[in-house]
Design a protein around this motif. Structure first.
Motif: not given
Length: 129
Positions: A56-57, A59-60, A62, A65
Motif C-alpha cells: 500500500e505504501k 502510493r505514498d 516520495t 524514496e
C-alpha cells in the motif's frame, strides 16, 4: 403468524449478510486492499511466517524514496535496462523498500507469487488508484 416468520427470517438473513460484508471490507482495508498480495503458500523467513505482503505504501512514495530504490537497483542489477521500472529486479527493489524485508526474501519466492508482486508494483507506478 407465518408471514411474521418470513419477515423475521429475512431480517436475520440481511443482518448476517451485512455483518459478513463489513467483516470482508475490514479484512481488505486492514491488508491494504488492492495493494495487498496474498501468497499461494506462506513463506517462512527468519522465524516468521508471511502469508502475504502489503504494498500500500507505494502510493505514498516520495521522490527521495524513489531515488533510493533506483540506487538499490543500480547496485544489484549488473545489466541495465532502458526501462528499469519494467524489470523484475526493480520490482524486487521496490517491494524490499516498501516492506522493509531484505531482497533475499523475494529471491527465494516462487515465481507465481512474485508475479503478483511485480504486477502490483507496476500498477502502483503506472495507475495509482
Amino acid at each position: 403468524m407465518e408471514g411474521n416468520k418470513t419477515v423475521n427470517q429475512d431480517i436475520e438473513t440481511k443482518e448476517k449478510v451485512t455483518v459478513k460484508q463489513e467483516t470482508e471490507e475490514t479484512e481488505t482495508d486492514k491488508k491494504g486492499g488492492i495493494y495487498y498480495v496474498k501468497f499461494f503458500n506462506p513463506y517462512f523467513y527468519e522465524g516468521k511466517e508471511y502469508e502475504g505482503v502489503d504494498l500500500e505504501k507505494i502510493r505514498d512514495l516520495t521522490t527521495k524514496e524513489k531515488i533510493n530504490i533506483d540506487r538499490l537497483y543500480e547496485q544489484l542489477e549488473p545489466v541495465k535496462s532502458q526501462t528499469p521500472v519494467m524489470t523484475t529486479m526493480y520490482a524486487v527493489c521496490t517491494a524490499a523498500h516498501i516492506t522493509k524485508l531484505p531482497v533475499e526474501f523475494f529471491y527465494k519466492m516462487k515465481n507465481i507469487d512474485f508475479l503478483q508482486i511485480e504486477r502490483t508494483v507496476r500498477r502502483g507506478f503506472f495507475s495509482p488508484v
